[in-house]
Design an enzyme around this catalytic site. Structure first.
Site, mmCIF file in Angstrom:
data_model
loop_
_atom_site.group_PDB
_atom_site.id
_atom_site.type_symbol
_atom_site.label_atom_id
_atom_site.label_comp_id
_atom_site.label_asym_id
_atom_site.label_seq_id
_atom_site.Cartn_x
_atom_site.Cartn_y
_atom_site.Cartn_z
ATOM 1 N N CYS A 81 41.531 46.427 44.700
ATOM 2 C CA CYS A 81 42.450 45.187 44.763
ATOM 3 C C CYS A 81 42.672 44.767 43.119
ATOM 4 C CB CYS A 81 42.017 44.066 45.671
ATOM 5 S SG CYS A 81 40.394 43.583 45.224
ATOM 6 N N HIS A 119 38.142 39.295 47.521
ATOM 7 C CA HIS A 119 39.616 39.881 47.157
ATOM 8 C C HIS A 119 40.325 39.122 46.135
ATOM 9 C CE1 HIS A 119 43.126 41.810 48.164
ATOM 10 N NE2 HIS A 119 43.603 40.708 48.433
ATOM 11 N N ASP A 136 50.456 39.956 46.099
ATOM 12 C CA ASP A 136 49.045 40.706 46.265
ATOM 13 C C ASP A 136 49.436 42.005 46.736
ATOM 14 O OD1 ASP A 136 46.757 41.874 46.903
ATOM 15 O OD2 ASP A 136 46.380 40.309 48.620
#
Length: 284
Positions: A81, A119, A136
């Site tokens: 991520c 995250h 995202d």
């Protein structure tokens, strides 16, 4: 040359936007609007896989933009991520979007446990739009966003082949708690929870190192490889390979060993596996 009372200005590395767009296959007019944001997001999701080869090898990947370009754009690799969303943030800013980095607490699979906020995701200001969007491209799961969605509660969004919504949940604290949900197996499933408190690059440097090197982190001892295409989602967890088609059908099998893992990563996930890469977690 500067005077003694002057502080040299830091220079921001320049993004090779042409190379990035070639990597993701995106074409179009380079402007900052909602349609462009959604299409850039989708092209990134389809174009660059999710992988954690560095953490499995015992190191934290660099989040410096030149290193991200060398790896994800030019090197035929993927990332997790922090890498994906750091790269996308630079792309969006080059297009003229405003970007705020956020941190979320993953609740998918937590079974009631409280996880830390590890995250990374993005809040994107779109010129001419009444409110920001959530973007995202780094959530390695079948419930990840395929396109950016408006930050609006209690509204269902259809992003490509997936369905999402954002809801508010009560919590202790002065900021509203947002939860991203995905519609999976005939039910709305929580993915992660976040507030709109801005996070900065040094915050993610620390979080990245922790997630990559902490022996208790799943990313440091189990392969997590994901690839999304218009027709399917591929996931390799350890040696367990799952292919989920857009119609919901699923095929699963266990890979036999190192050589087959390398072959599948190369052929099915499109990852250029470096010579000598470690595909098993280091010994404790």
């Amino acid at each position: 040359m500067t005077r003694n009372d002057e502080t040299p200005q830091a220079t921001t590395p320049q993004l090779d936007l042409d190379a990035y767009l070639a990597r993701t296959g995106w074409t179009g007019e380079r402007r900052a609007d909602a349609a462009t944001l959604r299409s850039l997001h989708l092209a990134h999701m389809y174009g660059i896989p999710f992988e954690n080869l560095e953490p499995i090898g015992g190191s934290a990947p660099s989040l410096a933009l030149p290193d991200l370009e060398a790896k994800l754009v030019r090197g035929g690799r993927g990332g997790y991520c922090y890498e994906h969303n750091t790269l996308l943030a630079a792309v969006l800013e080059a297009f003229g979007f405003g970007v705020t980095r956020l941190a979320a607490r993953v609740v998918l699979g937590a079974k009631g446990a409280i996880r830390p906020r590890t995250h990374m995701l993005l809040l994107v200001d779109v010129p001419g739009e009444p409110g920001p969007y959530l973007a995202d491209v780094g959530f390695g799961a079948g419930g990840a966003l395929l396109e950016a969605v408006p930050l609006v509660a209690d509204t269902e969004f259809r992003d490509a082949t997936r369905r999402h919504r954002l809801v508010h949940e009560p919590h202790r604290g002065p900021l509203e708690l947002w939860v991203l949900q995905a519609y999976q197996d005939d039910a709305w499933t929580d993915q992660y929870a976040f507030t709109l408190e801005p996070y900065e690059a040094p915050d993610f440097d620390v979080i990245n190192w922790h997630i990559a090197t902490n022996p208790r982190s799943p990313f440091s001892h189990l392969l997590y490889i994901q690839r999304t295409t218009p027709d399917a989602h591929l996931a390799l967890n350890g040696r367990h390979l799952v292919e989920t088609r857009s119609d919901g059908s699923r095929k699963e099998r266990e890979l036999s060993g190192h050589d087959e893992v390398v072959r599948v990563l190369t052929a099915d996930f499109g990852i250029a596996v470096p010579d000598g890469v470690t595909l098993d977690a280091p010994s404790a």
